[in-house]
Design a protein around this motif. Structure first.
Motif, PDB file in Angstrom:
ATOM      1  N   GLY A 159       0.773  -1.233   0.000  1.00 31.55           N
ATOM      2  CA  GLY A 159       0.000   0.000   0.000  1.00 31.55           C
ATOM      3  C   GLY A 159       0.803   1.281   0.000  1.00 31.55           C
ATOM      4  O   GLY A 159       0.228   2.371   0.107  1.00 31.55           O
ATOM      5  N   SER A 160       2.120   1.201  -0.168  1.00 28.81           N
ATOM      6  CA  SER A 160       2.950   2.405  -0.160  1.00 28.81           C
ATOM      7  C   SER A 160       2.888   3.124  -1.507  1.00 28.81           C
ATOM      8  O   SER A 160       2.746   2.493  -2.558  1.00 28.81           O
ATOM      9  CB  SER A 160       4.406   2.049   0.164  1.00 28.81           C
ATOM     10  N   VAL A 161       2.999   4.443  -1.445  1.00 28.57           N
ATOM     11  CA  VAL A 161       3.004   5.274  -2.660  1.00 28.57           C
ATOM     12  C   VAL A 161       4.267   6.126  -2.636  1.00 28.57           C
ATOM     13  O   VAL A 161       4.520   6.831  -1.659  1.00 28.57           O
ATOM     14  CB  VAL A 161       1.763   6.180  -2.729  1.00 28.57           C
ATOM     15  N   LEU A 162       5.038   6.054  -3.696  1.00 26.16           N
ATOM     16  CA  LEU A 162       6.275   6.825  -3.803  1.00 26.16           C
ATOM     17  C   LEU A 162       6.103   7.874  -4.889  1.00 26.16           C
ATOM     18  O   LEU A 162       5.756   7.551  -6.027  1.00 26.16           O
ATOM     19  CB  LEU A 162       7.444   5.899  -4.143  1.00 26.16           C
ATOM     20  N   ALA A 163       6.275   9.144  -4.535  1.00 23.02           N
ATOM     21  CA  ALA A 163       6.147  10.237  -5.498  1.00 23.02           C
ATOM     22  C   ALA A 163       7.538  10.696  -5.931  1.00 23.02           C
ATOM     23  O   ALA A 163       8.345  11.105  -5.092  1.00 23.02           O
ATOM     24  CB  ALA A 163       5.372  11.400  -4.886  1.00 23.02           C
ATOM     25  N   LEU A 164       7.793  10.632  -7.231  1.00 24.38           N
ATOM     26  CA  LEU A 164       9.118  10.961  -7.766  1.00 24.38           C
ATOM     27  C   LEU A 164       9.016  12.000  -8.872  1.00 24.38           C
ATOM     28  O   LEU A 164       8.013  12.076  -9.593  1.00 24.38           O
ATOM     29  CB  LEU A 164       9.786   9.704  -8.331  1.00 24.38           C
ATOM     30  N   PHE A 165      10.101  12.771  -9.018  1.00 23.54           N
ATOM     31  CA  PHE A 165      10.242  13.736 -10.102  1.00 23.54           C
ATOM     32  C   PHE A 165      11.495  13.355 -10.881  1.00 23.54           C
ATOM     33  O   PHE A 165      12.607  13.765 -10.523  1.00 23.54           O
ATOM     34  CB  PHE A 165      10.334  15.154  -9.550  1.00 23.54           C
ATOM     35  N   PRO A 166      11.341  12.553 -11.937  1.00 23.78           N
ATOM     36  CA  PRO A 166      12.511  11.979 -12.625  1.00 23.78           C
ATOM     37  C   PRO A 166      13.434  12.987 -13.280  1.00 23.78           C
ATOM     38  O   PRO A 166      14.548  12.615 -13.682  1.00 23.78           O
ATOM     39  CB  PRO A 166      11.870  11.053 -13.668  1.00 23.78           C
ATOM     40  N   GLU A 167      13.000  14.249 -13.435  1.00 24.26           N
ATOM     41  CA  GLU A 167      13.913  15.252 -13.980  1.00 24.26           C
ATOM     42  C   GLU A 167      15.059  15.541 -13.019  1.00 24.26           C
ATOM     43  O   GLU A 167      16.125  16.007 -13.434  1.00 24.26           O
ATOM     44  CB  GLU A 167      13.160  16.549 -14.264  1.00 24.26           C
ATOM     45  N   GLY A 168      14.827  15.329 -11.723  1.00 19.94           N
ATOM     46  CA  GLY A 168      15.876  15.498 -10.733  1.00 19.94           C
ATOM     47  C   GLY A 168      15.934  16.867 -10.098  1.00 19.94           C
ATOM     48  O   GLY A 168      16.460  17.026  -9.006  1.00 19.94           O
ATOM     49  N   THR A 169      15.419  17.878 -10.771  1.00 24.77           N
ATOM     50  CA  THR A 169      15.444  19.234 -10.229  1.00 24.77           C
ATOM     51  C   THR A 169      14.331  20.041 -10.891  1.00 24.77           C
ATOM     52  O   THR A 169      13.775  19.620 -11.922  1.00 24.77           O
ATOM     53  CB  THR A 169      16.804  19.908 -10.486  1.00 24.77           C
ATOM     54  N   ARG A 170      14.013  21.185 -10.315  1.00 23.31           N
ATOM     55  CA  ARG A 170      12.971  22.033 -10.890  1.00 23.31           C
ATOM     56  C   ARG A 170      13.447  22.685 -12.186  1.00 23.31           C
ATOM     57  O   ARG A 170      14.576  23.149 -12.274  1.00 23.31           O
ATOM     58  CB  ARG A 170      12.571  23.120  -9.886  1.00 23.31           C
ATOM     59  N   ALA A 171      12.567  22.705 -13.164  1.00 19.73           N
ATOM     60  CA  ALA A 171      12.894  23.355 -14.437  1.00 19.73           C
ATOM     61  C   ALA A 171      12.698  24.858 -14.300  1.00 19.73           C
ATOM     62  O   ALA A 171      11.584  25.311 -14.044  1.00 19.73           O
ATOM     63  CB  ALA A 171      12.009  22.808 -15.544  1.00 19.73           C
ATOM     64  N   PRO A 172      13.747  25.667 -14.445  1.00 24.67           N
ATOM     65  CA  PRO A 172      13.614  27.119 -14.236  1.00 24.67           C
ATOM     66  C   PRO A 172      12.749  27.807 -15.282  1.00 24.67           C
ATOM     67  O   PRO A 172      12.144  28.841 -15.016  1.00 24.67           O
ATOM     68  CB  PRO A 172      15.056  27.613 -14.309  1.00 24.67           C
ATOM     69  N   ASP A 173      12.665  27.244 -16.489  1.00 22.79           N
ATOM     70  CA  ASP A 173      11.891  27.873 -17.562  1.00 22.79           C
ATOM     71  C   ASP A 173      10.526  27.232 -17.757  1.00 22.79           C
ATOM     72  O   ASP A 173       9.781  27.611 -18.667  1.00 22.79           O
ATOM     73  CB  ASP A 173      12.672  27.826 -18.884  1.00 22.79           C
ATOM     74  N   GLY A 174      10.185  26.259 -16.905  1.00 26.85           N
ATOM     75  CA  GLY A 174       8.888  25.612 -17.013  1.00 26.85           C
ATOM     76  C   GLY A 174       8.828  24.492 -18.033  1.00 26.85           C
ATOM     77  O   GLY A 174       7.846  23.755 -18.094  1.00 26.85           O
ATOM     78  N   LYS A 175       9.881  24.335 -18.856  1.00 25.67           N
ATOM     79  CA  LYS A 175       9.905  23.275 -19.858  1.00 25.67           C
ATOM     80  C   LYS A 175      10.394  21.976 -19.225  1.00 25.67           C
ATOM     81  O   LYS A 175      11.386  21.965 -18.502  1.00 25.67           O
ATOM     82  CB  LYS A 175      10.815  23.665 -21.027  1.00 25.67           C
ATOM     83  N   MET A 176       9.706  20.900 -19.514  1.00 21.14           N
ATOM     84  CA  MET A 176      10.055  19.626 -18.921  1.00 21.14           C
ATOM     85  C   MET A 176      11.383  19.112 -19.453  1.00 21.14           C
ATOM     86  O   MET A 176      11.635  19.107 -20.661  1.00 21.14           O
ATOM     87  CB  MET A 176       8.950  18.598 -19.199  1.00 21.14           C
ATOM     88  N   GLY A 177      12.261  18.696 -18.526  1.00 15.41           N
ATOM     89  CA  GLY A 177      13.564  18.180 -18.903  1.00 15.41           C
ATOM     90  C   GLY A 177      13.540  16.678 -19.118  1.00 15.41           C
ATOM     91  O   GLY A 177      12.499  16.024 -19.019  1.00 15.41           O
ATOM     92  N   ARG A 178      14.692  16.134 -19.416  1.00 18.48           N
ATOM     93  CA  ARG A 178      14.814  14.701 -19.676  1.00 18.48           C
ATOM     94  C   ARG A 178      14.644  13.908 -18.382  1.00 18.48           C
ATOM     95  O   ARG A 178      15.178  14.273 -17.347  1.00 18.48           O
ATOM     96  CB  ARG A 178      16.192  14.408 -20.288  1.00 18.48           C
ATOM     97  N   PHE A 179      13.896  12.816 -18.458  1.00 16.85           N
ATOM     98  CA  PHE A 179      13.739  11.933 -17.306  1.00 16.85           C
ATOM     99  C   PHE A 179      14.998  11.082 -17.157  1.00 16.85           C
ATOM    100  O   PHE A 179      15.456  10.468 -18.121  1.00 16.85           O
ATOM    101  CB  PHE A 179      12.523  11.020 -17.485  1.00 16.85           C
ATOM    102  N   ARG A 180      15.521  11.042 -15.956  1.00 16.72           N
ATOM    103  CA  ARG A 180      16.716  10.246 -15.698  1.00 16.72           C
ATOM    104  C   ARG A 180      16.360   8.762 -15.622  1.00 16.72           C
ATOM    105  O   ARG A 180      15.231   8.382 -15.324  1.00 16.72           O
ATOM    106  CB  ARG A 180      17.373  10.704 -14.402  1.00 16.72           C
ATOM    107  N   SER A 181      17.375   7.922 -15.845  1.00 14.25           N
ATOM    108  CA  SER A 181      17.133   6.483 -15.942  1.00 14.25           C
ATOM    109  C   SER A 181      16.872   5.826 -14.592  1.00 14.25           C
ATOM    110  O   SER A 181      16.507   4.647 -14.550  1.00 14.25           O
ATOM    111  CB  SER A 181      18.329   5.801 -16.619  1.00 14.25           C
ATOM    112  N   GLY A 182      17.044   6.567 -13.484  1.00 10.88           N
ATOM    113  CA  GLY A 182      16.802   5.978 -12.169  1.00 10.88           C
ATOM    114  C   GLY A 182      15.390   5.439 -12.021  1.00 10.88           C
ATOM    115  O   GLY A 182      15.182   4.390 -11.397  1.00 10.88           O
ATOM    116  N   ILE A 183      14.401   6.135 -12.594  1.00  8.66           N
ATOM    117  CA  ILE A 183      13.028   5.656 -12.503  1.00  8.66           C
ATOM    118  C   ILE A 183      12.887   4.327 -13.236  1.00  8.66           C
ATOM    119  O   ILE A 183      12.131   3.442 -12.815  1.00  8.66           O
ATOM    120  CB  ILE A 183      12.040   6.709 -13.073  1.00  8.66           C
ATOM    121  N   GLY A 184      13.636   4.169 -14.316  1.00  8.92           N
ATOM    122  CA  GLY A 184      13.611   2.907 -15.044  1.00  8.92           C
ATOM    123  C   GLY A 184      14.241   1.773 -14.258  1.00  8.92           C
ATOM    124  O   GLY A 184      13.735   0.640 -14.260  1.00  8.92           O
ATOM    125  N   ARG A 185      15.339   2.059 -13.585  1.00  7.92           N
ATOM    126  CA  ARG A 185      15.994   1.046 -12.749  1.00  7.92           C
ATOM    127  C   ARG A 185      15.089   0.611 -11.613  1.00  7.92           C
ATOM    128  O   ARG A 185      15.132  -0.537 -11.164  1.00  7.92           O
ATOM    129  CB  ARG A 185      17.306   1.609 -12.205  1.00  7.92           C
TER     130      ARG A 185
END
Length: 259
Positions: A159-185
């Motif tokens: 029943g656990s829920v893990l919330a992740l942001f795969p970009e790794g950091t906030r996008a300063p311009d609002g454009k979504m960055g590349r998702f890092r491979s950690g979420i895939g691992r």
């Protein structure tokens, strides 16, 4: 008479001896407070439960009336079992919105992964992050492998829920960055689903570098759960999952823009 003797004998056998009983605190209890708060193994306390629920109710009212916050696709959240939420990351409001989309009964089982070098860099920040957001530290710079292993331990709890942001950091311009491979691992070859989300308006309402948020409309769009049990836990498999999830989040953004 014989019955009394038998009853006394049974009581001696079933009652533990004071000498045989030993107090065993949960692991990490004797650690300094900040280290305990930064641990994935920390135990919740009753006062923390109460404060978290009260703050969540206040937060939901604030988001609803100050930011006109709405959620679309809430029915896509799995009702049972563990799962991962992934979303774009443009603001500190992102975490608050994801938490506000969860039922209150699952709030104590929802763990947003927060940057250890930011949210757990001091005792006040650690207290706020662990108490109100139930955040768990994620080392995005030095030891991400250990952080991913800890995430797996959290998801192993039913029943656990893990919330992740795969970009790794906030996008300063609002454009979504590349998702890092950690979420895939983390997701490759696993039973639990991954739910893509897109949050619109957070970057404008509370951009990076601003101390306080502005009144602006927020919309959280929740997509269909994605399953990666059949994807091999290889380097290429992790990259494929990260790309698929990035595409799923981008599709949610385009769907909203097309309305």
């Amino acid at each position: 008479m014989n019955r009394d003797k038998a009853r006394k004998r049974d009581q001696k056998m079933t009652t533990p001896s004071p000498k045989s009983w030993k107090y065993r605190p949960y692991p990490g209890y004797d650690l300094p407070l900040q280290e305990r708060l930064s641990s994935f193994q920390r135990r919740p306390e009753f006062l923390v439960f109460v404060l978290r629920i009260l703050s969540a109710i206040v937060l939901r009212f604030w988001l609803r009336f100050y930011h006109r916050f709405r959620v679309e696709g809430r029915e896509n959240l799995p009702r049972k079992g563990s799962f991962i939420l992934v979303a774009n990351h443009a603001s500190h409001l992102d975490v608050l919105c994801l938490l506000s989309a969860m039922p209150l009964r699952r709030l104590h089982q929802t763990y947003p992964a927060g940057a250890a070098d930011y949210f757990f860099s001091s005792l006040p920040r650690s207290l706020a992050a662990a108490t109100f957001a139930n955040a768990l530290p994620f080392d995005r710079k030095k030891d991400s492998a250990a952080s991913l292993e800890a995430c797996q331990q959290v998801l192993a709890k039913p029943g656990s829920v893990l919330a992740l942001f795969p970009e790794g950091t906030r996008a300063p311009d609002g454009k979504m960055g590349r998702f890092r491979s950690g979420i895939g691992r983390l997701a490759a070859g696993q039973e639990f689903p991954v739910v893509p989300c897109y949050l619109e308006g957070a970057g404008r309402a509370w951009p990076k570098g601003r101390r306080l948020p502005l009144p602006g409309r927020l919309l959280l769009r929740i997509g269909q759960p994605q399953h990666f049990k059949g994807t091999p836990p290889s380097r290429q498999g992790a990259r494929d999952i990260a790309g698929d999830l990035q595409g799923a989040v981008a599709d949610l953004a385009e769907t909203r823009m097309g309305k």
